[in-house]
Design a protein around this motif. Structure first.
Motif, short mmCIF file in Angstrom:
data_model
loop_
_atom_site.label_atom_id
_atom_site.label_comp_id
_atom_site.label_asym_id
_atom_site.label_seq_id
_atom_site.Cartn_x
_atom_site.Cartn_y
_atom_site.Cartn_z
N TRP A 23 1.78 6.51 -7.19
CA TRP A 23 0.73 7.33 -7.79
C TRP A 23 0.69 8.74 -7.21
O TRP A 23 0.25 9.68 -7.89
CB TRP A 23 -0.63 6.66 -7.62
CG TRP A 23 -0.75 5.42 -8.45
CD1 TRP A 23 -0.79 4.13 -8.00
CD2 TRP A 23 -0.82 5.34 -9.87
NE1 TRP A 23 -0.86 3.25 -9.05
CE2 TRP A 23 -0.89 3.97 -10.22
CE3 TRP A 23 -0.83 6.29 -10.90
CZ2 TRP A 23 -0.96 3.53 -11.53
CZ3 TRP A 23 -0.90 5.85 -12.21
CH2 TRP A 23 -0.97 4.49 -12.52
N GLY A 24 1.13 8.91 -5.99
CA GLY A 24 1.11 10.23 -5.39
C GLY A 24 2.32 11.08 -5.71
O GLY A 24 2.27 12.31 -5.62
N GLY A 25 3.43 10.42 -6.09
CA GLY A 25 4.66 11.14 -6.39
C GLY A 25 4.48 12.28 -7.40
O GLY A 25 4.88 13.42 -7.12
N PRO A 26 3.89 12.02 -8.57
CA PRO A 26 3.71 13.10 -9.54
C PRO A 26 2.88 14.25 -9.01
O PRO A 26 3.12 15.42 -9.35
CB PRO A 26 3.00 12.40 -10.71
CG PRO A 26 3.44 10.96 -10.60
CD PRO A 26 3.52 10.71 -9.12
N LEU A 27 1.89 13.97 -8.15
CA LEU A 27 1.08 15.03 -7.58
C LEU A 27 1.88 15.90 -6.62
O LEU A 27 1.54 17.06 -6.39
CB LEU A 27 -0.12 14.42 -6.83
CG LEU A 27 -1.07 13.55 -7.67
CD1 LEU A 27 -2.15 12.95 -6.78
CD2 LEU A 27 -1.70 14.38 -8.80
N GLN A 56 10.77 3.80 -4.18
CA GLN A 56 11.53 2.79 -3.44
C GLN A 56 12.07 3.37 -2.13
O GLN A 56 12.19 2.65 -1.14
CB GLN A 56 12.64 2.21 -4.31
CG GLN A 56 13.70 3.18 -4.75
CD GLN A 56 14.91 3.17 -3.87
OE1 GLN A 56 15.38 2.11 -3.49
NE2 GLN A 56 15.41 4.35 -3.53
N GLY A 57 12.34 4.67 -2.09
CA GLY A 57 12.74 5.28 -0.83
C GLY A 57 11.62 5.32 0.18
O GLY A 57 11.85 5.31 1.39
N ALA A 58 10.37 5.32 -0.33
CA ALA A 58 9.19 5.44 0.54
C ALA A 58 8.77 4.11 1.15
O ALA A 58 8.07 4.11 2.17
CB ALA A 58 8.03 6.03 -0.26
N PHE A 59 9.16 2.98 0.56
CA PHE A 59 8.65 1.71 1.09
C PHE A 59 9.73 0.70 1.48
O PHE A 59 9.47 -0.22 2.25
CB PHE A 59 7.73 1.03 0.05
CG PHE A 59 8.45 0.26 -1.01
CD1 PHE A 59 8.84 -1.06 -0.81
CD2 PHE A 59 8.76 0.85 -2.23
CE1 PHE A 59 9.51 -1.77 -1.79
CE2 PHE A 59 9.42 0.15 -3.22
CZ PHE A 59 9.80 -1.17 -3.00
N LEU A 92 0.83 -1.21 0.00
CA LEU A 92 0.00 0.00 0.00
C LEU A 92 0.86 1.26 0.00
O LEU A 92 0.57 2.23 -0.70
CB LEU A 92 -0.92 0.00 1.22
CG LEU A 92 -2.15 -0.91 1.15
CD1 LEU A 92 -2.87 -0.94 2.50
CD2 LEU A 92 -3.11 -0.43 0.06
N THR A 93 1.93 1.24 0.77
CA THR A 93 2.84 2.40 0.80
C THR A 93 3.47 2.62 -0.57
O THR A 93 3.57 3.76 -1.05
CB THR A 93 3.94 2.19 1.86
OG1 THR A 93 3.33 1.95 3.13
CG2 THR A 93 4.83 3.42 1.95
N ALA A 94 3.90 1.52 -1.20
CA ALA A 94 4.52 1.63 -2.52
C ALA A 94 3.53 2.17 -3.55
O ALA A 94 3.88 3.05 -4.37
CB ALA A 94 5.04 0.26 -2.96
N TRP A 110 11.48 -3.07 -10.02
CA TRP A 110 10.39 -2.77 -10.96
C TRP A 110 10.14 -1.27 -11.06
O TRP A 110 10.04 -0.73 -12.16
CB TRP A 110 9.12 -3.48 -10.51
CG TRP A 110 8.02 -3.35 -11.51
CD1 TRP A 110 7.75 -4.20 -12.55
CD2 TRP A 110 7.04 -2.30 -11.60
NE1 TRP A 110 6.67 -3.75 -13.28
CE2 TRP A 110 6.23 -2.59 -12.72
CE3 TRP A 110 6.78 -1.16 -10.86
CZ2 TRP A 110 5.16 -1.76 -13.09
CZ3 TRP A 110 5.74 -0.33 -11.23
CH2 TRP A 110 4.93 -0.64 -12.34
N VAL A 111 10.04 -0.57 -9.91
CA VAL A 111 9.70 0.85 -9.98
C VAL A 111 10.83 1.67 -10.59
O VAL A 111 10.59 2.65 -11.30
CB VAL A 111 9.30 1.41 -8.59
CG1 VAL A 111 8.04 0.74 -8.08
CG2 VAL A 111 10.43 1.30 -7.57
#
Length: 305
Positions: free
Chosen positions: A81-85, A98-101, A74-76, A141-142
């Motif tokens: 999806w939230g990164g671009p926003l 990848q830094g976030a999860f 869920l964090t990933a 993958w990301v």
């Protein structure tokens, strides 16, 4: 006071590692050699011996694994999806995610699980290999997806990463031995346990040394947000899932130790090798390491027995 007595030695050893690096005793080549020793010998020995001797049955491991996988996934997804926003550029999207999860499971979570009172070692070790697989696979993958390189290359890298990872191999063989009811001869088991006991202090020393060499540069807002995802959002999501799945306090301790750990330092190296945003990756590691100390202190205060 009990939590302070538990945490103080951990952070004092990390601080010692930083001081030794500054003093020249833990220079880059020395730290690289120790990390290699831990990766190939100390940590696999610790995982295998803990699996074959760990107290407690396998009951509840499935729910614990589901909560851990769910909190991480869920964090990933939210970070991707939230990164671009939040203003993350397209080619840095994988670096941010990848830094976030990606928890530092091998060098922080594992030593803590083996040393913190109240941890059900059997359950904890049964969740370890799947989490290492998820962390490595999704990180690759990301990073490739943000560079439009998803395809056969991605799966080859993931596959090679699995078969070459000694900690994953130790987890699989230890699990097989546990399920088969096989216990190594006393001499072999004692040797493995002795090797495993070196993992905690050496890993903490290397973390302290590494933090002194990771450069903090570039935009600090996005790495700070990524670190917040890692050490705040991820454990909160995991806690919610753990409550829904009915985890007891001991299983919740394992879950939150793993999810509250800071971003893996190796993620900076991977980003550098794969053409991501090196500055963002390095700064995220530093910020998450600072925030992770607070998150882990809260977790241990609430759940450690």
């Amino acid at each position: 006071m009990a939590v302070l007595n538990l945490l103080a030695p951990i952070f004092l050893i990390i601080a010692l590692g930083a001081a030794l690096q500054r003093g020249g005793m833990l220079a880059g080549p020395v730290v690289a050699g120790i990390n290699k020793l831990l990766f190939w010998v100390g940590l696999p020995a610790a995982v295998f011996s803990a699996l074959v001797t760990g107290a407690g049955g396998n009951e509840g491991a499935g729910a614990l694994l589901l909560a851990m996988l769910g909190g991480t996934a869920l964090t990933a997804v939210l970070a991707w999806w939230g990164g671009p926003l939040l203003g993350v550029q397209a080619r840095a999207r994988g670096t941010f995610t990848q830094g976030a999860f990606r928890s530092n499971l091998s060098f922080i979570a594992l030593p803590l699980l083996l040393s913190v009172p109240g941890v059900p070692i059997g359950q904890a070790m049964l969740t370890f290999a799947p989490m290492l697989l998820l962390n490595n696979a999704v990180a690759v993958w990301v990073l490739l997806a943000s560079q439009d390189e998803v395809g056969g290359r991605m799966w080859r890298r993931i596959g090679l990463g699995v078969v070459r990872n000694p900690i994953i191999l130790a987890s699989v063989t230890g699990l097989a031995a546990r399920l088969a009811g096989w216990t190594p001869p006393v001499a072999l088991l004692t040797t493995l346990q002795s090797l495993g006991r070196m993992a905690l202090p050496l890993a903490l020393l290397c973390i302290g040394a590494a933090l002194m060499t990771v450069p903090v540069k570039g935009n600090r807002r996005l790495p700070l947000i990524a670190a917040g995802f890692k050490v705040l959002l991820s454990p909160l999501l995991g806690y919610g899932l753990g409550r829904l799945l009915g985890l007891d306090a001991a299983a919740m301790l394992v879950l939150l130790i793993c999810l509250s750990c800071p971003t893996a330092a190796v993620s900076h190296t991977m980003v550098k090798q794969m053409g991501g945003d090196e500055g963002m990756a390095a700064t995220t590691v530093v910020f998450a390491s600072i925030g992770g100390a607070v998150s882990l202190a809260v977790v241990l205060a609430q759940f450690a027995g």
